[in-house]
Design an enzyme around this catalytic site. Structure first.
Site, mmCIF file in Angstrom:
data_model
loop_
_atom_site.group_PDB
_atom_site.id
_atom_site.type_symbol
_atom_site.label_atom_id
_atom_site.label_comp_id
_atom_site.label_asym_id
_atom_site.label_seq_id
_atom_site.Cartn_x
_atom_site.Cartn_y
_atom_site.Cartn_z
ATOM 1 N N ARG A 38 29.947 36.126 39.165
ATOM 2 C CA ARG A 38 30.766 37.042 38.365
ATOM 3 C C ARG A 38 30.296 38.483 38.567
ATOM 4 O O ARG A 38 31.117 39.405 38.659
ATOM 5 C CB ARG A 38 30.686 36.643 36.887
ATOM 6 C CG ARG A 38 31.461 37.499 35.912
ATOM 7 C CD ARG A 38 32.953 37.389 36.024
ATOM 8 N NE ARG A 38 33.485 36.043 35.963
ATOM 9 C CZ ARG A 38 34.785 35.758 36.095
ATOM 10 N NH1 ARG A 38 35.658 36.751 36.286
ATOM 11 N NH2 ARG A 38 35.210 34.527 36.038
ATOM 12 N N HIS A 41 31.410 39.528 41.987
ATOM 13 C CA HIS A 41 32.862 39.741 41.942
ATOM 14 C C HIS A 41 33.192 41.105 41.362
ATOM 15 O O HIS A 41 34.109 41.798 41.827
ATOM 16 C CB HIS A 41 33.507 38.637 41.092
ATOM 17 C CG HIS A 41 34.989 38.771 40.929
ATOM 18 N ND1 HIS A 41 35.567 39.209 39.759
ATOM 19 C CD2 HIS A 41 36.007 38.532 41.792
ATOM 20 C CE1 HIS A 41 36.872 39.227 39.897
ATOM 21 N NE2 HIS A 41 37.175 38.825 41.122
#
Length: 206
Positions: A38, A41
């Site tokens: 995450r 990302h």
């Protein structure tokens, strides 16, 4: 020319697929894997796979506190703006930033210290704030360390990822031996977007 992808869910799915491919042989425990990916990302920076550091009890402590509806203190409005509001509402979680409170501003001017430090001192008076997410101000993290050592604060989890050249790396190193679960980024890198990504990863996990 291939038509670009427009569906946000497909963009996210493909993004995580690419991240997994490019991480190659780097593997993590499932919950840590979700946080690392995450953050990558969010930042498009694969160095976070190497510089994110997790206390052994960080995942367990963070999940437990959030499931119990704890509050989160964030040192910037940017963190608050980026956290998934639907997930917060589902678990009755509130997230606060006190840097712009009038009494905080007045005390900072009077004492000559940063508003981040004053706001942190105010935040620890709320016993339901059990997670502290520091993405910007090393002074806030140093203040939290002092308050823990003085017995005035005992958070369930510290997300300590301030970014910068002055005090950022040192502030993160300083919380390792406090006996409090933490997630930090080693070195200068970090920021509000990284703190937000970590919180959102926890919210998706629970």
């Amino acid at each position: 020319m291939e038509e670009y992808v427009k569906d946000p869910k497909e963009i996210e799915r493909r993004s995580f697929e690419i991240i997994t491919e490019e991480l190659g042989e780097k593997k993590f425990e499932e919950s840590i894997d979700k946080i690392v990916k995450r953050v990558i990302h969010t930042t498009a920076d694969f160095e976070y796979a190497d510089i994110l550091e997790f206390h052994p009890k960080a995942i367990e402590a963070g999940k437990k506190a959030l499931k119990e509806g704890c509050s989160i203190y964030a040192d910037t409005q940017m963190i608050i703006g980026g956290v998934n509001k639907k997930s917060l509402s589902k678990y009755g979680i509130q997230i606060f930033n006190l840097v712009h409170d009038k009494d905080v501003t007045e005390r900072a001017l009077k004492t000559g210290i940063t508003r981040s430090m004053v706001a942190l001192e105010k935040a620890v008076s709320d016993e339901n704030i059990r997670i502290f997410a520091i993405g910007n101000a090393p002074t806030a993290l140093f203040t939290l360390k002092r308050l823990i050592e003085e017995g005035k604060a005992k958070p369930d989890l510290i997300i300590g990822v301030p970014v910068g050249f002055v005090g950022a790396a040192e502030s993160k190193e300083s919380i390792r031996d406090l006996g409090v679960p933490y997630i930090i980024t080693r070195g200068r890198k970090g920021g509000s977007t990284v703190a937000t990504a970590i919180i959102n990863a926890f919210l998706y996990m629970i």
